[in-house]
Design a protein around this motif. Structure first.
Motif, PDB file in Angstrom:
ATOM      1  N   GLY A   1       0.822  -1.209   0.000  1.00  0.00           N
ATOM      2  CA  GLY A   1       0.000   0.000   0.000  1.00  0.00           C
ATOM      3  C   GLY A   1       0.851   1.251   0.000  1.00  0.00           C
ATOM      4  N   ALA A   2       0.232   2.352   0.402  1.00  0.00           N
ATOM      5  CA  ALA A   2       0.905   3.646   0.426  1.00  0.00           C
ATOM      6  C   ALA A   2       0.528   4.381   1.696  1.00  0.00           C
ATOM      7  N   SER A   3       1.447   5.178   2.209  1.00  0.00           N
ATOM      8  CA  SER A   3       1.214   5.950   3.424  1.00  0.00           C
ATOM      9  C   SER A   3       1.084   7.425   3.078  1.00  0.00           C
ATOM     10  N   SER A   4      -0.082   7.997   3.348  1.00  0.00           N
ATOM     11  CA  SER A   4      -0.261   9.427   3.105  1.00  0.00           C
ATOM     12  C   SER A   4       0.543  10.253   4.103  1.00  0.00           C
ATOM     13  N   ASP A   5       0.800   9.689   5.285  1.00  0.00           N
ATOM     14  CA  ASP A   5       1.573  10.415   6.302  1.00  0.00           C
ATOM     15  C   ASP A   5       3.020  10.611   5.865  1.00  0.00           C
ATOM     16  N   SER A   6       3.625   9.553   5.334  1.00  0.00           N
ATOM     17  CA  SER A   6       5.036   9.643   4.938  1.00  0.00           C
ATOM     18  C   SER A   6       5.217   9.983   3.470  1.00  0.00           C
ATOM     19  N   GLY A   7       4.161   9.826   2.677  1.00  0.00           N
ATOM     20  CA  GLY A   7       4.287  10.037   1.243  1.00  0.00           C
ATOM     21  C   GLY A   7       5.096   8.962   0.557  1.00  0.00           C
ATOM     22  N   CYS A   8       5.125   7.774   1.179  1.00  0.00           N
ATOM     23  CA  CYS A   8       5.936   6.679   0.653  1.00  0.00           C
ATOM     24  C   CYS A   8       5.087   5.427   0.461  1.00  0.00           C
ATOM     25  N   TYR A   9       5.552   4.569  -0.425  1.00  0.00           N
ATOM     26  CA  TYR A   9       4.952   3.251  -0.534  1.00  0.00           C
ATOM     27  C   TYR A   9       5.353   2.413   0.678  1.00  0.00           C
ATOM     28  N   VAL A  10       4.431   1.586   1.129  1.00  0.00           N
ATOM     29  CA  VAL A  10       4.717   0.658   2.227  1.00  0.00           C
ATOM     30  C   VAL A  10       5.112  -0.671   1.600  1.00  0.00           C
ATOM     31  N   ILE A  11       6.331  -1.103   1.898  1.00  0.00           N
ATOM     32  CA  ILE A  11       6.888  -2.319   1.310  1.00  0.00           C
ATOM     33  C   ILE A  11       7.215  -3.299   2.434  1.00  0.00           C
ATOM     34  N   ARG A  12       6.661  -4.496   2.308  1.00  0.00           N
ATOM     35  CA  ARG A  12       6.849  -5.517   3.349  1.00  0.00           C
ATOM     36  C   ARG A  12       7.968  -6.479   2.986  1.00  0.00           C
ATOM     37  N   ASP A  13       8.810  -6.755   3.973  1.00  0.00           N
ATOM     38  CA  ASP A  13       9.781  -7.835   3.875  1.00  0.00           C
ATOM     39  C   ASP A  13       9.102  -9.074   4.439  1.00  0.00           C
ATOM     40  N   ALA A  14       8.658  -9.960   3.547  1.00  0.00           N
ATOM     41  CA  ALA A  14       7.857 -11.109   3.960  1.00  0.00           C
ATOM     42  C   ALA A  14       8.646 -12.108   4.793  1.00  0.00           C
ATOM     43  N   ALA A  15       9.967 -12.100   4.691  1.00  0.00           N
ATOM     44  CA  ALA A  15      10.782 -13.053   5.448  1.00  0.00           C
ATOM     45  C   ALA A  15      10.731 -12.762   6.943  1.00  0.00           C
ATOM     46  N   TYR A  16      10.631 -11.481   7.308  1.00  0.00           N
ATOM     47  CA  TYR A  16      10.697 -11.103   8.721  1.00  0.00           C
ATOM     48  C   TYR A  16       9.502 -10.270   9.171  1.00  0.00           C
ATOM     49  N   ASP A  17       8.528 -10.091   8.307  1.00  0.00           N
ATOM     50  CA  ASP A  17       7.359  -9.278   8.606  1.00  0.00           C
ATOM     51  C   ASP A  17       7.772  -7.862   9.031  1.00  0.00           C
ATOM     52  N   LEU A  18       8.663  -7.280   8.244  1.00  0.00           N
ATOM     53  CA  LEU A  18       9.085  -5.895   8.424  1.00  0.00           C
ATOM     54  C   LEU A  18       8.405  -5.039   7.369  1.00  0.00           C
ATOM     55  N   TYR A  19       8.096  -3.787   7.722  1.00  0.00           N
ATOM     56  CA  TYR A  19       7.408  -2.888   6.806  1.00  0.00           C
ATOM     57  C   TYR A  19       8.193  -1.584   6.677  1.00  0.00           C
TER      58      TYR A  19
END
Length: 225
Positions: A70-88
């Motif tokens: 998805g995308a974050s309107s607060d940061s103006g950035c795309y939210v990218i998940r690292d599926a190996a460690y559940d990091l965003y």
């Protein structure tokens, strides 16, 4: 551990998530002296962070593990998940500079994370006294993290776990784990703003013994990085 037992100086102070709050509060207390790997990421499950540390960051944010979230309107950035460690990642891929399928900022980010990971691992072996701060962790998750840190850290370390709960003030709970202090603080509408006074109380008397420049000079001298 009691809160007062955390007081004193530390070579380095690191955030272990669960979001930007720990790094932000270390900044507000002017004691954050080095950038960590996940300072500005979301890590909702501490088990993912423990796995990341256990793997010595070898697979952090590998391209094949990344998922658009998805995308974050607060940061103006795309939210990218690292599926190996559940990091965003929520601050690393500005929408104006990146296509979500290409992620033009990725090479620079990966280089930065690998550098910080290498520095983190070096400090775990050479630091005499290290402070870790984690928000939101269960007893079971904290036990797992302690096992990982015991294997990773050559010197002395302290871990402060701060959970939000329906309490009126700072409440200490006992996880009965060595080197660990666990606190509850009030659930508030804005965790980044509304508990500032309590955080100053919690972190009072905790300080860094090295500047960022001194840390980097030490690593350059001893590890030729």
């Amino acid at each position: 551990m009691e809160l007062h037992e955390l007081k004193g100086g530390y070579d380095v102070l690191y955030s272990l998530g669960h979001n930007c709050l720990p790094a932000s509060q270390l900044n507000h207390s002017k004691i954050r002296n080095i950038a960590g790997v996940i300072d500005w990421m979301m890590s909702p499950h501490l088990s993912g962070v423990s796995a990341l540390l256990r793997d010595r960051f070898r697979h952090v944010m590998l391209w094949d593990n990344l998922r658009y979230h998805g995308a974050s309107s607060d940061s103006g950035c795309y939210v990218i998940r690292d599926a190996a460690y559940d990091l965003y990642s929520v601050h690393d891929f500005p929408m104006e500079d990146n296509d979500p399928g290409i992620l033009e900022s990725y090479p620079g980010l990966k280089q930065k994370l690998d550098y910080r990971a290498n520095r983190f691992l070096q400090l775990m072996q050479s630091g005499k006294r290290i402070f870790f701060l984690r928000t939101e962790a269960t007893l079971h998750e904290t036990e797992e993290l302690v096992q990982v840190l015991d294997d990773l850290v050559a010197g002395e370390y302290k871990l402060l776990v701060v959970n939000h709960a329906q309490v009126p003030y700072i409440v200490q709970i006992d996880y009965q784990l060595p080197n660990v202090c666990t606190l509850l603080i009030p659930e508030v509408a804005n965790i980044f703003q509304d508990n500032h006074t309590l955080w100053r109380t919690i972190l009072e008397g905790i300080y860094n013994t090295m500047t960022n420049e001194e840390i980097n000079a030490y690593l350059l001298q001893n590890y030729n990085t």
